[in-house]
Motif scaffolding. Structure first.
Motif, short mmCIF file in Angstrom:
data_model
loop_
_atom_site.label_atom_id
_atom_site.label_comp_id
_atom_site.label_asym_id
_atom_site.label_seq_id
_atom_site.Cartn_x
_atom_site.Cartn_y
_atom_site.Cartn_z
N UNK A 127 0.82 -1.22 0.00
CA UNK A 127 0.00 0.00 0.00
C UNK A 127 0.85 1.27 0.00
N UNK A 128 2.10 1.14 0.40
CA UNK A 128 2.99 2.29 0.44
C UNK A 128 3.68 2.56 -0.91
N UNK A 129 3.55 1.67 -1.87
CA UNK A 129 4.25 1.82 -3.14
C UNK A 129 4.02 3.17 -3.83
N UNK A 130 2.84 3.78 -3.78
CA UNK A 130 2.69 5.11 -4.41
C UNK A 130 3.64 6.17 -3.84
N UNK A 131 4.12 5.95 -2.62
CA UNK A 131 5.08 6.89 -2.04
C UNK A 131 6.38 6.91 -2.84
N UNK A 137 5.41 7.52 12.04
CA UNK A 137 4.58 8.66 11.64
C UNK A 137 5.36 9.97 11.57
N UNK A 138 6.40 10.13 12.40
CA UNK A 138 7.18 11.37 12.34
C UNK A 138 8.02 11.42 11.07
N UNK A 139 8.55 10.28 10.61
CA UNK A 139 9.25 10.26 9.32
C UNK A 139 8.28 10.62 8.20
N UNK A 140 7.06 10.10 8.29
CA UNK A 140 6.04 10.42 7.28
C UNK A 140 5.75 11.92 7.26
N UNK A 141 5.72 12.56 8.43
CA UNK A 141 5.48 14.01 8.48
C UNK A 141 6.55 14.76 7.70
N UNK A 142 7.80 14.37 7.90
CA UNK A 142 8.91 15.02 7.18
C UNK A 142 8.80 14.73 5.69
N UNK A 143 8.50 13.47 5.34
CA UNK A 143 8.37 13.07 3.94
C UNK A 143 7.26 13.86 3.25
N UNK A 144 6.09 13.94 3.88
CA UNK A 144 4.97 14.68 3.27
C UNK A 144 5.28 16.17 3.17
N UNK A 188 -1.89 10.46 2.77
CA UNK A 188 -2.00 10.70 4.21
C UNK A 188 -3.31 10.15 4.80
N UNK A 189 -4.27 9.86 3.95
CA UNK A 189 -5.54 9.32 4.43
C UNK A 189 -5.34 7.94 5.06
N UNK A 190 -4.51 7.10 4.44
CA UNK A 190 -4.30 5.76 4.99
C UNK A 190 -2.90 5.54 5.55
N UNK A 191 -2.03 6.44 5.31
CA UNK A 191 -0.67 6.36 5.86
C UNK A 191 -0.41 7.69 6.57
N UNK A 192 -0.94 7.79 7.79
CA UNK A 192 -1.03 9.05 8.50
C UNK A 192 0.31 9.54 9.01
N UNK A 193 0.49 10.86 8.92
CA UNK A 193 1.66 11.48 9.54
C UNK A 193 1.37 11.68 11.03
#
Length: 192
Positions: free
Chosen positions: A12-16, A58-65, A77-82
């Motif tokens: 599910x993370x592949x679009x990233x 989630x904190x790495x995701x915040x930086x990534x987004x 971010x809807x399914x892979x929340x920061x």
């Protein structure tokens, strides 16, 4: 069982990966990945490490987004929340190699933050009357610190836990207290 679930989640993370490959900030994301991999003693290719950090942190995701701001970022971010309590102001210029140590309730609102920045939880970097701090390279900001106003924090500096920084901090310094004072400069103790 857990590794199986993680493998499914990574699908599910592949679009990233598309966001990563097309990002104007790819070099900064690479620096983030390298810094996290070093801190966590992990090896692998950047895409594999990216998926692992996105899956677990989630904190790495915040930086990534923050680095890949787009409509797709908002959808993912809807399914892979920061981390919802870790905020980076959209106007902050953020250098690569950011590492967090559980940045719960942390706000980064600066003119710029340099390379290899470390931040812990309950930190506020903010403005007074529209004037924001400028943070140098290789700076660490520890738990509960506050850095506000039109000030500069020099390269290779450490802001101690609970410090309230309202004046410039020279390069290669350690500051503590409220108000913050320099206790070490260039590796040598400073008389207080």
């Amino acid at each position: 069982m857990r590794s199986l679930l993680l493998s499914v989640y990574k699908i599910f993370l592949l679009p990233h990966i598309l966001l990563y490959k097309r990002s104007n900030n790819k070099s900064d994301i690479d620096k983030d990945i390298d810094r996290w991999a070093l801190a966590k003693n992990m090896k692998g290719g950047n895409v594999s490490l990216l998926l692992t950090f996105l899956a677990y942190s989630p904190d790495f995701r915040s930086i990534f987004y923050f680095r890949t701001r787009s409509l797709l970022s908002h959808v993912l971010n809807i399914y892979c929340r920061k981390e919802k309590y870790f905020r980076i102001d959209i106007n902050t210029k953020l250098g690569g190699g950011v590492l967090t140590g559980h940045p719960y309730s942390t706000i980064l609102n600066a003119n710029s933050i340099g390379e290899n920045f470390y931040v812990n939880h309950l930190v506020t970097i903010g403005e007074i009357d529209g004037k924001k701090p400028t943070i140098g390279d290789n700076v660490s900001v520890n738990t509960g610190a506050i850095i506000i106003g039109d000030i500069n924090v020099g390269n290779n500096s450490i802001i101690g836990a609970g410090a309230v920084v309202v004046k410039d901090v020279p390069d290669n310094s350690v500051v503590v207290g409220n108000p913050a004072r320099v206790i070490k400069k260039d590796g040598k103790r400073v008389r207080v």
